[in-house]
Structures are given as structure tokens and as C-alpha cells.
Enzyme design. Structure first.
Site, short mmCIF file in Angstrom:
data_model
loop_
_atom_site.label_atom_id
_atom_site.label_comp_id
_atom_site.label_asym_id
_atom_site.label_seq_id
_atom_site.Cartn_x
_atom_site.Cartn_y
_atom_site.Cartn_z
N GLY A 20 0.84 -1.19 0.00
CA GLY A 20 0.00 0.00 0.00
C GLY A 20 0.87 1.24 0.00
O GLY A 20 0.50 2.27 -0.56
N PRO A 118 5.97 -22.07 -1.49
CA PRO A 118 5.39 -20.97 -0.71
C PRO A 118 6.43 -19.88 -0.46
O PRO A 118 7.59 -20.19 -0.20
CB PRO A 118 4.99 -21.63 0.61
CG PRO A 118 5.33 -23.06 0.51
CD PRO A 118 6.17 -23.29 -0.69
N GLY A 120 6.96 -15.74 1.21
CA GLY A 120 6.39 -14.66 1.99
C GLY A 120 7.19 -13.40 1.77
O GLY A 120 8.18 -13.40 1.02
N CYS A 121 6.76 -12.32 2.39
CA CYS A 121 7.45 -11.04 2.22
C CYS A 121 7.25 -10.23 3.48
O CYS A 121 6.13 -10.16 4.00
CB CYS A 121 6.88 -10.30 1.01
SG CYS A 121 7.59 -8.67 0.75
N HIS A 163 12.88 -12.46 -6.01
CA HIS A 163 11.92 -11.73 -5.17
C HIS A 163 12.43 -10.30 -4.89
O HIS A 163 11.67 -9.33 -5.03
CB HIS A 163 11.74 -12.52 -3.86
CG HIS A 163 10.82 -11.88 -2.87
ND1 HIS A 163 9.64 -12.48 -2.46
CD2 HIS A 163 10.91 -10.72 -2.18
CE1 HIS A 163 9.04 -11.68 -1.58
NE2 HIS A 163 9.79 -10.62 -1.38
N GLU A 164 13.70 -10.19 -4.54
CA GLU A 164 14.25 -8.86 -4.21
C GLU A 164 14.36 -7.98 -5.45
O GLU A 164 14.09 -6.78 -5.39
CB GLU A 164 15.61 -8.99 -3.51
CG GLU A 164 15.61 -9.79 -2.21
CD GLU A 164 14.51 -9.39 -1.23
OE1 GLU A 164 14.09 -8.22 -1.22
OE2 GLU A 164 14.06 -10.27 -0.47
N HIS A 167 11.17 -6.31 -6.19
CA HIS A 167 10.90 -5.13 -5.37
C HIS A 167 11.43 -3.85 -6.03
O HIS A 167 10.85 -2.78 -5.88
CB HIS A 167 11.53 -5.27 -3.98
CG HIS A 167 10.69 -6.03 -3.00
ND1 HIS A 167 9.39 -5.65 -2.70
CD2 HIS A 167 10.94 -7.12 -2.24
CE1 HIS A 167 8.90 -6.48 -1.79
NE2 HIS A 167 9.80 -7.39 -1.50
ZN ZN Z 1 9.59 -8.96 -0.19
#
Ligand code: ZN
Length: 203
Positions: A20, A118, A120-121, A163-164, A167
Site C-alpha cells: 500500500g 510458498p 512470503g514477504c 523476489h528482491e 521489489h
Molecule cells: Zn519482499
């Protein structure tokens, strides 16, 4: 291992920005080469490593501390092995990854093999979802704190890097997950505590 972190209300934060926050949805800026050794950048890098270790997680990107710059830090310490059963450790292709910090990283896919696991973050605290990732990637960039400028990663370490990197491009794992796998990781505890539970955003 972890030391007390004072709370900070200006970036770089000592906590993780949460989904958000616009900083997680913009394309982070390149660090100008002449600034790599500046006090500002080395300070951000140090802070990222501190927060990464304090929260006992495996990766952090600068936007997660409120800084819209292309910097990532990854680490999978040997001691983390104890947090998983040998089966899970093996199934997820986890392995030790020494502290690796890159400025302006680029990622190259080295194999078509894909694993779905699976994920997560810390910026979607308290949840997980299954995400397909490439098994083998090469990360290149400006290596900091002894990190080589080029690093080939497999399995879970390759997942962390993907994943990074996401971002830095305003992408969060929920954009890639199998939506039906989205899980509140404390759902069972919520039941056994009669609904009394909380997600903590600091540590
Ligand atoms: Zn993350």
C-alpha cells in the site's frame, strides 16, 4: 545476534514498509556510480544489513526501508537450517548463502527449470502464497561488503534474488502468486487463541 533497533519515522526505516506504501510500487532509481562509496549509500547498505539480521529474514530491498534506490541484500545463514525440517529444507532447495549486497543489480535466467514454493514477504507481513520462480539465475551488479560483482544462484537462493529484484521494479510476490494459495500464516494459532492474535510490524 540481533541488537535493539530504535524506531525511525524517516527512511531508511528500521521497520519494513507495508503493501500500500507507494514506495513499494514504483521503479526504484539507479544509484549513480559516483555515489556508491558515499556516506549516504554506505549508510543505507549498513542499515539494510542491520534490519535484515534483526528481523532474521533472508532478503531486503531498499524500497522496503522506504528508500527508492536499486539496492538489495540477501543472506541465508547456516543457523536458519534449524528453522525448517530436513524435508522442507531439501524440497525448497535451500542452502547457505553468505551475505550478498548488490547495487544496481541485474538478473539473468540461467535455466528454464521452474519451482513453485510458498513464499512470503516482510512487506506483506503475516501471509504467504505459492510462487513459481526460476531455479537458476545469475545476478550481476556492484557488489558491496565483499560481494563479488557476479553471483550464480540456485534453488531458494535464486528465489530470494528474483523476489528482491522484483521489489526494485515495484512488483510484489502477490502479483505472481497462485491467488488461491494465499494464506494467513497464523490461521491455526488464531483458532487456538479464540481469535486473539496480532501481526507485529516491529521487532
Ligand atoms: Zn519482499
Amino acid at each position: 545476534m540481533s541488537t535493539e533497533l530504535e524506531s525511525r519515522t524517516v527512511p531508511p526505516y528500521n521497520h519494513f514498509t507495508q503493501i500500500g506504501d507507494p514506495v513499494l510500487r514504483i521503479r526504484a532509481e539507479e544509484v549513480q556510480p559516483e555515489c556508491v562509496d558515499s556516506q549516504e549509500i554506505t549508510g543505507i547498505v549498513d542499515q539494510m544489513v542491520k534490519v535484515l539480521r534483526h528481523y532474521d529474514c533472508v532478503g531486503v530491498a531498499a524500497p522496503q526501508l522506504g528508500v527508492p534506490l536499486r539496492i538489495i541484500a540477501m543472506e541465508f545463514r547456516e543457523e536458519k537450517r534449524e528453522q525448517f525440517t530436513p524435508e522442507v529444507y531439501q524440497q525448497r532447495k535451500m542452502s547457505t548463502l553468505p551475505l550478498s549486497v548488490f547495487i544496481n543489480p541485474k538478473i539473468e535466467v540461467m535455466s528454464d527449470t521452474i519451482h513453485t514454493q510458498p513464499e512470503g514477504c516482510m512487506s506483506v507481513r503475516g501471509f504467504s502464497g505459492r510462487v513459481a520462480r526460476y531455479d537458476r539465475v545469475k545476478v550481476t551488479g556492484i557488489g558491496m561488503l565483499g560481494t563479488p560483482d557476479e553471483l550464480e544462484l540456485v534453488g531458494w537462493s535464486a528465489r530470494i534474488a528474483q523476489h528482491e529484484m522484483d521489489h526494485l521494479n515495484g512488483i510484489i510476490y502477490i502479483d505472481r502468486m497462485d491467488v488461491s494459495s494465499f494464506t494467513c500464516i497464523t490461521w491455526a494459532r488464531i483458532n487456538s487463541n479464540g481469535g486473539r492474535d496480532a501481526i507485529m510490524f516491529d521487532k
